[in-house]
Scaffold this active site. Structure first.
Site, PDB file in Angstrom:
ATOM      1  N   GLN A 249      38.895  32.458  26.808  1.00  0.00           N
ATOM      2  CA  GLN A 249      38.543  33.648  27.585  1.00  0.00           C
ATOM      3  C   GLN A 249      38.044  34.787  26.699  1.00  0.00           C
ATOM      4  O   GLN A 249      37.173  35.557  27.095  1.00  0.00           O
ATOM      5  CB  GLN A 249      39.746  34.117  28.416  1.00  0.00           C
ATOM      6  CG  GLN A 249      40.191  33.113  29.443  1.00  0.00           C
ATOM      7  CD  GLN A 249      39.056  32.637  30.319  1.00  0.00           C
ATOM      8  OE1 GLN A 249      38.456  33.412  31.048  1.00  0.00           O
ATOM      9  NE2 GLN A 249      38.744  31.347  30.245  1.00  0.00           N
ATOM     10  N   HIS A 252      34.270  35.257  26.147  1.00  0.00           N
ATOM     11  CA  HIS A 252      33.412  35.701  27.244  1.00  0.00           C
ATOM     12  C   HIS A 252      32.787  37.055  26.974  1.00  0.00           C
ATOM     13  O   HIS A 252      31.594  37.270  27.177  1.00  0.00           O
ATOM     14  CB  HIS A 252      34.234  35.807  28.543  1.00  0.00           C
ATOM     15  CG  HIS A 252      34.166  34.588  29.394  1.00  0.00           C
ATOM     16  ND1 HIS A 252      33.005  34.106  29.933  1.00  0.00           N
ATOM     17  CD2 HIS A 252      35.142  33.754  29.828  1.00  0.00           C
ATOM     18  CE1 HIS A 252      33.256  33.032  30.649  1.00  0.00           C
ATOM     19  NE2 HIS A 252      34.543  32.789  30.601  1.00  0.00           N
ATOM     20  N   GLU A 317      43.725  36.999  36.494  1.00  0.00           N
ATOM     21  CA  GLU A 317      42.687  36.125  37.039  1.00  0.00           C
ATOM     22  C   GLU A 317      43.082  34.661  36.856  1.00  0.00           C
ATOM     23  O   GLU A 317      43.083  33.882  37.807  1.00  0.00           O
ATOM     24  CB  GLU A 317      41.365  36.409  36.316  1.00  0.00           C
ATOM     25  CG  GLU A 317      40.212  35.533  36.760  1.00  0.00           C
ATOM     26  CD  GLU A 317      38.969  35.755  35.912  1.00  0.00           C
ATOM     27  OE1 GLU A 317      37.883  35.354  36.360  1.00  0.00           O
ATOM     28  OE2 GLU A 317      39.086  36.306  34.798  1.00  0.00           O
ATOM     29  N   HIS A 318      43.395  34.276  35.615  1.00  0.00           N
ATOM     30  CA  HIS A 318      43.823  32.909  35.302  1.00  0.00           C
ATOM     31  C   HIS A 318      45.254  32.937  34.771  1.00  0.00           C
ATOM     32  O   HIS A 318      45.541  33.718  33.860  1.00  0.00           O
ATOM     33  CB  HIS A 318      42.933  32.281  34.232  1.00  0.00           C
ATOM     34  CG  HIS A 318      41.464  32.331  34.535  1.00  0.00           C
ATOM     35  ND1 HIS A 318      40.608  33.234  33.922  1.00  0.00           N
ATOM     36  CD2 HIS A 318      40.710  31.597  35.387  1.00  0.00           C
ATOM     37  CE1 HIS A 318      39.381  33.037  34.374  1.00  0.00           C
ATOM     38  NE2 HIS A 318      39.418  32.068  35.276  1.00  0.00           N
ATOM     39  N   ASP A 351      37.088  26.129  35.510  1.00  0.00           N
ATOM     40  CA  ASP A 351      35.778  26.764  35.383  1.00  0.00           C
ATOM     41  C   ASP A 351      34.649  25.838  35.801  1.00  0.00           C
ATOM     42  O   ASP A 351      33.633  26.285  36.332  1.00  0.00           O
ATOM     43  CB  ASP A 351      35.538  27.194  33.933  1.00  0.00           C
ATOM     44  CG  ASP A 351      36.034  28.604  33.658  1.00  0.00           C
ATOM     45  OD1 ASP A 351      36.425  29.299  34.606  1.00  0.00           O
ATOM     46  OD2 ASP A 351      36.019  29.005  32.473  1.00  0.00           O
ATOM     47  N   HIS A 410      37.891  52.989  81.121  1.00  0.00           N
ATOM     48  CA  HIS A 410      38.471  51.692  80.807  1.00  0.00           C
ATOM     49  C   HIS A 410      39.326  51.205  81.976  1.00  0.00           C
ATOM     50  O   HIS A 410      39.227  50.053  82.415  1.00  0.00           O
ATOM     51  CB  HIS A 410      39.347  51.774  79.546  1.00  0.00           C
ATOM     52  CG  HIS A 410      38.588  51.774  78.258  1.00  0.00           C
ATOM     53  ND1 HIS A 410      37.699  52.763  77.919  1.00  0.00           N
ATOM     54  CD2 HIS A 410      38.609  50.903  77.212  1.00  0.00           C
ATOM     55  CE1 HIS A 410      37.195  52.502  76.719  1.00  0.00           C
ATOM     56  NE2 HIS A 410      37.728  51.373  76.271  1.00  0.00           N
TER      57      HIS A 410
END
Length: 418
Positions: A249, A252, A317-318, A351, A410
């Site tokens: 990670q 990235h 996230e992970h 992934d 109504h």
């Protein structure tokens, strides 16, 4: 990666705000307004400015054919197997219509796909054909009529596998645009780019802020920030495996977060040594090193119960569970984009290949967001039908409630029928 023990340091990690939206807000708003006002001419100007490309925005059939010629057969075969896995997984998310009738009262819902979806695929620092699959496959499964794709093309050149991935997912229109201008084009349409109903896919901070700005005029999947991984590890974990997953990670982006939580001090020392050794061999070591320096941490805890509690607060996230019995921990995990179970389930499996989506919530938003899936491309419409007898039975209650709110028209819509 620094070792964190003090509560104050842990709290600082929890308050992370890696997506500094305010810094680019005005720029993004200006770009969106320009694209809305001037359409293709604005798109072309921004594409020339940011991507150094002044040609046609639409990928031609000839370019598609050329892309296939550049992709090795074994790569294409792997891509197709991954696509099939992703499609099979997302078919499990499909929900049937549910309409039931009881005592003259029919209620329920029907599921309908949006008409057109736009997917954003990054193409700046790196190309991500896998993101094409992750965004397009659930849209295909949902039954979306048309999927269009935008992706930056620096110098006018697209990654051939990105183009091939789009073709393999049946995407007929691909456009060489990126950034906030691409999001604006999808949200509002131009002479060339069709307006869509939903925009999905990851991107940089300008893309994320643009998606936030257009939300409401168009649906979006989520507002995502830099990539994150959090690993819970006990004494059974392999430090070489942990180091590799941490770096997976960190490479990235300089803003990526990599965190290890463990109750084993010896494991932390061995893992840090392995990170140093593996980092030296990494082609993107400068990016990974900066990410680890700024957003990497090892947190020492007393036991796995404390580790799980902290992981739920981070809402990563992970999340990898590199422990002897991950099944024992899973029931206590409440907040994560995706959970990877055991020593032989590294995050890259998710992934690329396993099937679940890799477009995931970041920056703690896993507390309330889910992974991209079929639901983001569908709508649930309510269905109601009353017989005359059923209306007579319920009319007084309905009129009473309407009149209580001061909505007498109504009430009259009921009264005229009885």
């Amino acid at each position: 990666m620094k070792i964190v023990r003090e509560q104050a340091e842990i709290e600082k990690l929890l308050r992370r705000s890696q997506l500094n939206k305010d810094a680019v807000n005005q720029t993004v708003k200006s770009i969106i307004a320009d694209v809305r006002a001037h359409g293709d001419s604005a798109l072309s100007a921004y594409t020339e400015k940011f991507d150094r490309y002044a040609g046609a925005l639409t990928v031609t059939p000839e370019e598609r054919q050329a892309a296939y010629a550049q992709v090795p057969k074994e790569t294409l075969a792997a891509l197709r197997r991954a696509r099939d896995n992703i499609i099979a997984y997302h078919k499990r998310q499909l929900r049937p219509d549910n309409v039931q009738t009881e005592n003259g009262r029919t209620t329920g819902y029907v599921i309908r796909a949006v008409d057109r979806a736009g997917i954003y695929v990054p193409g700046g620092k790196a190309a991500y054909p896998s993101s094409v699959l992750m965004c397009a496959c659930p849209a295909m499964v949902a039954g979306v009529n048309e999927i269009v794709m935008v992706t930056p093309a620096p110098g006018g050149t697209l990654n051939p596998l990105t183009v091939v991935a789009a073709c393999e997912c049946g995407i007929e229109r691909i456009f060489k645009i990126g950034g906030a201008q691409a999001v604006a084009a999808l949200a509002y349409g131009t002479e060339t780019i069709p307006r869509v109903d939903v925009i999905s896919g990851p991107g940089n901070i300008y893309v994320a802020v643009a998606k936030r700005e257009v939300y409401g005029d168009v649906g979006i999947d989520m507002i995502a920030g830099p990539s994150e991984i959090l690993i819970l590890a006990d004494a059974t974990a392999n430090p070489e495996f942990l180091a590799a997953d941490i770096l997976s990670q960190a490479e990235h982006d300089e803003l990526s977060m990599s965190m290890l939580i463990t109750n084993d001090i010896e494991l932390t020392k061995k893992t840090q040594l392995c990170v140093t050794q593996q980092l030296e061999k990494l082609p993107k070591r400068d990016i990974a090193a900066k990410a680890l320096e700024n957003h990497g941490a090892v947190v020492l805890v007393s036991d796995m119960r404390e580790a799980v509690a902290l992981a739920n607060r981070v809402a990563p996230e992970h999340l990898e569970l590199c422990v002897a019995d991950p099944d024992a921990l899973l029931p206590a995990i409440r907040n994560a984009g995706a959970v990877f179970m055991g020593h032989y389930t590294p995050e890259p499996i998710g992934d690329y290949y396993a099937g679940p989506n890799h477009v995931l919530p970041t920056s703690g938003t896993a507390r309330f967001f889910s992974a991209l899936g079929v639901d983001q491309y569908t709508k649930r419409m309510s269905v109601v039908r009353y017989t005359e007898t059923a209306l007579m039975a319920d009319a007084q209650d309905i009129m009473t409630l309407a009149q209580t709110e001061g909505l007498f028209a109504h009430a009259n819509a009921i009264k005229v029928r009885i």
